[in-house]
Enzyme design. Structure first.
Site, PDB file in Angstrom:
ATOM      1  N   ASP A 269      12.852  39.357  34.295  1.00  0.00           N
ATOM      2  CA  ASP A 269      11.613  39.810  33.675  1.00  0.00           C
ATOM      3  C   ASP A 269      10.502  39.644  34.707  1.00  0.00           C
ATOM      4  OD1 ASP A 269       9.831  40.808  31.829  1.00  0.00           O
ATOM      5  OD2 ASP A 269      10.534  39.537  30.205  1.00  0.00           O
ATOM      6  N   GLU A 618      -0.935  42.745  17.599  1.00  0.00           N
ATOM      7  CA  GLU A 618       0.385  42.159  17.793  1.00  0.00           C
ATOM      8  C   GLU A 618       1.072  42.868  18.955  1.00  0.00           C
ATOM      9  OE1 GLU A 618       3.002  42.622  14.455  1.00  0.00           O
ATOM     10  OE2 GLU A 618       2.405  44.684  14.066  1.00  0.00           O
TER      11      GLU A 618
END
Length: 877
Positions: A269, A618
């Site tokens: 990542d 979100e």
């Protein structure tokens, strides 16, 4: 002796000489076996060149005519961040379709657009940058274990089986079916045990039981590796059992490379390796060279980031060998050849996909179809829906009614057009009077009124603000482009698109200026958001500044102004990153007047309230300070208070209230249930979300979506059910006990698999092909389903199993499903197969999933709700 050597060399080299007669190097020869090409290229590359190709921004090797390549690309629900593309519903919405064939078809279309974009961008530049390549870090198959996780919207929900099936379909759609070349690469992320919180993901250490690991967190990854042949796996930010995931013995060495025999690439990542050596994060490694070496030895092949620049130091220090580098390079180079990026363009048939597929009519129709299928009718009291086509007056209220950007979710592309919910209703009901009142913001108890129309570009100038772009960072010389924006400022260059004609793609700056005339005395709010450095001036005075891409800052700046007075406004932006985003708005904020909204809509025949959440609240590691939200996650699962209050006020009208819920996660709506008659979950529906909602409201589409997540009554219901054995509490507790339908013993507000229809389906008694099977046998269940209504409809037939007399396993778990069209009055016999893996659970001795003998109960129906399921016994010997 010299002559003999020359003859021997010529003899041995003859096949190679013949093979490369038309190619400068053997690795360029498409007729050679891929392994031979890899070994030849590996031999030709220097150590420094290899290291330069082991990061997402892969460096060019000019002497070998290898172009620069950006490995980082996204296609979560359409090609993202790369200019115009078809935007399908957010992943959680596509999960609600429970439609595997259409999911596969959708990703075939996405990969077509991806190849078309790559073909064009590479032809133009002979290289690819970020968001321009063929390697897509999609899908996100983490388990949505807790509704507080902001990135749960990117997943296929809370169930391992549903996630596995949809994930494999996405991978196959992305990678194609050519025996020689992959259309694109897909990537299974984030491996593993990763689902928030966002705010501490760089330091969090997940600790769970082996049972939870194998039964919940790993099945989807295993399916994508072994069934989907996914070519990339992304390791996660967090640690697992004390080791960062990108250098984890259990996950990478023992399971992924060991048990599963995975031979594809592992990619980190982005900047996850930097967390290893920073004490404020994992702090598990002393420095960069040790970090790089450890990640490499654990087979993290490609880094998104720049820590692998230290691999030469790792090599010099004896922490790794050239063989370690070569092992990863073989997998990286295999990717180049799998995608045909080092082959003649004419030999890869994917290169013939024309750019006309991008945003094509066929793809737009599919975006609408998926939006329709994703909608879940959760509540429909008194059969208020569908609405009559002769309805006279519809009130449309709510912060999400006319918000097209909300519908795009996160990790999204840019559609050529968006149909909002308000747009869809106006089009669908042309003869009705439509009353629109925004009513409130999503969380802000104040309402906003745009004041942008009060700008002029200069003295006696045109309406709007003047925008000047410079092809340098210092605002020097003549602008490369000058224009006047009559609407609020919004620019972005994601995907390498130009901000404006003649403006460069990198190292730009901009001056946005205008004269603002205040229409009242009080606070005027300026809102600035950019990707890089900016400064805001009012009458030459600095009001706000952002000093860098990572600087935390408020985006709203109230300035006291006097009615009738003019003010010189200027926003200066400097580009430092590769891509640019600039937005600038001005508005007035006033307290929400609920009574006023009620008065304006009280005479409507029905009130459609479009509310819920927003991807601006979100998502991934966000800077959000709103009540109930933290770092992209939620601290509360309640509907924001301002919307609860507005719904209560609308209920006082006595008119039917239809709540169109837009969200990427479950909300605890128990306290709001009394204030609406209908609950229609539209998720973040993509570019055609508004049309799909209107189609369902009008009855032109019969809703058929099913929930891929549990809607708990409230946060207390969830937290009270969680395991008390973990050292972490609440959201940070990764134990599955009490979480999701698989381990929940209380009745939720709306269960996993729930979804109503305008049709009515009745389930008959099922039959098994065998009542007793061995642990290595499959069994078929035949389920008669009758549509007893007057209307054709689609039903999702669901099959769950429970291992009786075993307190350690889930209370029930999904093992098969099928979405099918059943015509009015028709009975269909749905046959579903339960493989031996359907009866596999964790076994301590095997340290893996094993098919278990014993007595089972097979549940079936159109939901996971025990009260509505039928059952049949089965014995496994």
């Amino acid at each position: 002796m010299k002559r003999i050597v020359i003859i021997l060399c010529a003899t041995l080299a003859t096949p190679l000489f013949f093979a490369q007669s038309h190619y400068k190097y053997p690795f360029r020869n498409p007729d050679l076996p891929v392994n031979e090409r890899i070994e030849n290229l590996l031999f030709l590359l220097t150590t420094e060149e290899k290291i330069g190709m082991m990061m997402d921004n892969s460096q060019a090797v000019p002497r070998l005519e290898i172009p620069a390549y950006g490995w980082w690309n996204e296609a979560l629900h359409g090609v993202a961040r790369a200019g115009t593309a078809t935007v399908f519903p957010q992943a959680i919405g596509m999960a609600a379709t429970w439609d595997v064939p259409e999911h596969f078809k959708t990703f075939e279309m996405i990969s077509d657009e991806a190849r078309a974009k790559y073909n064009r961008s590479f032809d133009e530049a002979l290289k690819t940058g970020r968001y321009e390549g063929l390697t897509f870090w999609t899908p996100n198959i983490n388990i949505f274990r807790d509704p507080r996780w902001g990135r749960g919207q990117e997943t296929y929900g809370e169930d391992p089986y549903l996630t596995s099936v949809l994930g494999v379909a996405a991978v196959k759609g992305l990678q194609g079916n050519d025996p020689k070349f992959f259309k694109t690469h897909a990537c299974a992320k984030h491996f593993a045990v990763h689902s928030g919180p966002e705010w501490n993901r760089h330091s969090y250490n997940a600790e769970i039981s082996k049972r939870d690991l194998y039964e919940t967190y790993l099945p989807a990854f295993k399916a994508l590796v072994q069934e989907g042949n996914v070519r990339e796996v992304m390791c996660a930010y967090n640690a697992f059992d004390g080791q960062p995931c990108c250098a984890n013995n259990t996950l990478l060495t023992e399971i992924l490379r060991g048990k599963w025999k995975y031979d594809g690439m592992v990619v980190s990542d982005c900047w996850a390796l930097a967390d290893f050596f920073q004490k404020k994060y994992h702090g598990t490694h002393p420095d960069e060279k040790t970090t790089a070496a450890d990640a490499l030895k654990h087979s993290t092949d490609l880094e998104c980031g720049d820590t692998y620049n230290n691999l030469n130091k790792s090599l010099a220090s004896g922490l790794i060998t050239e063989n370690d580098i070569d092992a990863s390079m073989r997998r990286i180079l295999k990717g180049w050849f799998e995608l045909g990026m080092l082959d003649p363009k004419s030999s890869v048939h994917w290169n013939t996909i024309p750019y006309s597929v991008v945003d094509s009519e066929e793809h737009k129709k599919q975006a609408l179809k998926m939006a329709q299928k994703s909608i879940v009718l959760m509540k429909n009291e008194k059969n208020i829906l569908p609405l009559s086509r002769s309805i006279k007056k519809i009130a449309v209220v709510g912060p999400n009614a006319d918000d097209g950007l909300m519908q795009l979710g996160n990790y999204n592309g840019t559609p050529s057009s968006i149909v909002t919910i308000l747009d869809g209703i106006k089009t669908k009901f042309p003869n009705a009077e439509i009353i629109y009142e925004k009513g409130s913001e999503v969380t802000d108890p104040s309402s906003r009124t745009s004041l942008y129309q009060n700008f002029i570009s200069q003295k006696n100038g045109a309406k709007g603000m003047k925008v000047e772009f410079f092809n340098n960072n210092e605002f020097k010389g003549q602008p490369a482009n000058t224009s006047v924006n009559s609407t609020a400022i919004s620019y972005n260059s994601f995907g390498g698109t130009q901000l404006a004609p003649n403006v460069g793609r990198e190292n730009t700056s901009a001056i946005i200026s205008g004269i603002f005339k205040s229409t009242y005395t009080g606070d005027v709010v300026f809102s600035a958001s950019t990707s890089d450095i900016y400064t805001l001036f009012v009458d030459g005075k600095e009001i706000a500044t952002r000093k860098g891409p990572d600087a935390r800052h408020p985006s709203e700046f109230p300035v006291k102004m006097e009615k009738g007075k003019e003010y010189q406004i200027e926003l200066r932006h400097t580009q430092k990153g590769k891509y640019v985003s600039i937005s600038f708005e001005v508005y007035r904020k006033d307290p929400v007047n609920f009574a006023s909204v009620r008065e304006k809509v009280k005479n409507a025949d029905v009130i459609v309230f479009a509310g819920g959440l927003s991807p601006s609240l979100e998502g991934e590691e966000m800077m959000v300070n709103a009540e109930g939200f933290k770092g992209g996650d939620k601290t509360s699962i309640a509907l924001p208070k301002v919307q609860r209050d507005l719904l209560a006020e609308l209920r006082k009208t006595g008119k039917p209230v239809v709540f169109v819920l837009c969200t990427g996660s479950a909300l605890g709506l128990e306290q709001d249930e009394k204030n609406y008659d209908v609950l229609l979950n539209a998720w973040y529906g993509g570019q055609s979300g508004g049309t799909a909602v209107a189609d369902v409201l009008a009855g032109d589409y019969n809703p058929s979506g099913k929930l891929p997540i549990t809607f708990y009554k409230n946060l207390e219901q969830l937290d009270n059910a969680l395991s008390k054995t973990s050292k972490h509490e609440g959201f940070e507790n990764y134990d599955m006990q009490g979480r999701t339908y698989r381990y929940m013993t209380e009745k939720p507000l709306y269960p996993f698999g729930h979804g109503l229809s305008y049709s009515k389906f009745v389930y008959g008694d099922s039959k098994l092909s065998k009542n007793t099977i061995s642990t290595n046998e499959n069994v078929t269940i035949t389920i008669p389903v009758t549509n007893v209504s007057e209307r054709d409809g689609e039903e999702v037939v669901q099959v769950y199993i429970k291992r009786n007399n075993d307190i350690h396993v889930p209370v029930k778990t999904l093992r098969a499903f099928e979405r099918t069209l059943i015509k009015s009055k028709e009975t269909k016999n749905i046959q579903l197969n339960l493989s031996k893996d359907s009866f596999a659970f964790y076994d301590e001795k095997a340290d893996d999933l094993v098919s278990k003998p014993g007595d089972y109960t097979i549940f079936y129906g159109g939901t996971s709700d025990d009260a509505e399921l039928k059952s049949i016994p089965l014995t496994v010997k």
